[in-house]
Enzyme design. Sequence first.
Site, short mmCIF file in Angstrom:
data_model
loop_
_atom_site.label_atom_id
_atom_site.label_comp_id
_atom_site.label_asym_id
_atom_site.label_seq_id
_atom_site.Cartn_x
_atom_site.Cartn_y
_atom_site.Cartn_z
N TRP A 181 -4.73 11.18 -0.77
CA TRP A 181 -5.71 12.24 -0.47
C TRP A 181 -5.10 13.60 -0.77
O TRP A 181 -5.78 14.51 -1.26
CB TRP A 181 -6.17 12.16 1.00
N LYS A 200 -11.98 8.74 9.02
CA LYS A 200 -12.29 7.33 8.84
C LYS A 200 -12.80 6.76 10.16
O LYS A 200 -12.17 6.99 11.21
CB LYS A 200 -11.01 6.58 8.44
N GLY A 210 -0.04 9.53 0.36
CA GLY A 210 -0.28 10.84 -0.24
C GLY A 210 -1.43 10.90 -1.24
O GLY A 210 -1.59 11.91 -1.94
N ASP A 238 -7.51 10.20 7.73
CA ASP A 238 -7.64 8.80 7.28
C ASP A 238 -6.76 7.94 8.19
O ASP A 238 -6.43 6.80 7.85
CB ASP A 238 -7.18 8.70 5.81
N ASP A 288 1.98 12.32 9.15
CA ASP A 288 1.90 10.85 9.19
C ASP A 288 3.12 10.30 9.92
O ASP A 288 4.17 10.93 9.99
CB ASP A 288 1.85 10.25 7.77
N ASP A 314 4.01 10.98 15.27
CA ASP A 314 2.75 10.50 15.83
C ASP A 314 1.86 11.71 16.17
O ASP A 314 2.23 12.52 17.03
CB ASP A 314 3.06 9.68 17.08
#
Length: 272
Positions: free
Chosen positions: A71, A183, A69, A144, A89, A106
Site C-alpha cells: 500500500w 479492512k 509495503g 489493512d 506494523d 503493536d
Amino acid sequence: MLRPSCPWAGSNSSSQWMQKQALDHFVLEARRKGYVARSAFKLSYLDDRFHLLDKTRTKAVIDLGCSPGGWCQVVRERAGDSCLLVGVDLLPVKATINNAVFLQGDFTSAALQGRLHAQLDELQLLPRRRLAGVEGVVDLITSDMCPNRTGGSEDRQRIAELNLRALQFSLPLLREGGHFVCKVLGSRASYPDLWHAATRHFLTAQACKPPASRAQSDEFFLVAHSRLAAPRKGLSPSASVGLGSAQQQSQHTYGLDDWPGFARRRSPKRRH
Ligand SMILES: C[S@@+](CC[C@H](N)C(=O)[O-])C[C@H]1O[C@@H](n2cnc3c(N)ncnc32)[C@H](O)[C@@H]1O
C-alpha cells in the site's frame, strides 16, 4: 511478499496457499509491476473508485499495518514523492520507499502510540490550533491491519475492535475532507460501532470488495470518505450512507489473507 521461502511447506493449508499464489493473476501482476504484495491492487482499486490520493492535494498519509509495503508503494506512486508517509506494523517493511518513516510495533500499545505521536509531532502532522478550533492535517489514514486469524467468529470481533481504535486515533488527525480506509471482515453487522462512527464523521461510508480481494474471503474495505467538520447528530447505528450490499457481503466465508503476518514472521527472506 510474493515468493516466500517456505520452511513450513508440507502442511496442506500452506502448500495450497503456495499453489494459489503461484497461479494468481494479481501475484503475477504485482511481480511484473514491482509491488511487494498483491494487496497493492486493493488500494489501487479503492483509489480508482473513491479518489483518495492526488499528486497535488495529498500531503500526508498514515498507513497502519503497512508491512510488507504494497500500500505504501501505491501511496508513493499516486501521491508523489513530497507526500509525507508514516507506516506502522508489527513486522518490518520490505519495500524501499523514499521519504517514508516506519515504526515497528503493536499499534494498540501505549508505547507505540507514544512513538507515533512523537513522530507525527516532528513531521508537524499533529492537529493544529486554529481560531475556529483544532484542525487535523492528515489527508488519508489507511488500515489493512489484520490480527492472525483463527477462523472463528472472534476474528471479526477482534478486527472490529482494532478498527475502532484505529478510527478513534485517526479522527483528530484527519483534516476536514480527509479519508479513512480499513479492512473489515464480514457484513456491517460485524462492526456496528465502527459503521456508526464512520457514518457520523464522514460524508459517505461504503463497504467495498476490490477484485484483488479473494472471493472466498470475508474481507471487505470500509471507505469513510470526506471527514465532516463536525459529526452528524442523531444518526442511529442503522442509518446507511452509501451502504454496500449486506446480502452480498454475508455470502463470503473465511479465506486466506495475502501473505499473512504469521507466515512472514517465519520466513523473513524474500526471493525474487
Ligand atoms: C494484510 S497485511 C498488510 C499488507 C499491506 N497493506 C501491504 O500492502 O503490504 C496486515 C498487516 O497488519 C499487521 N498488524 C496486525 N495487527 C497489528 C497491530 N496490532 N499493530 C501493527 N500491525 C499489525 C500485520 O503484521 C500484517 O503485516
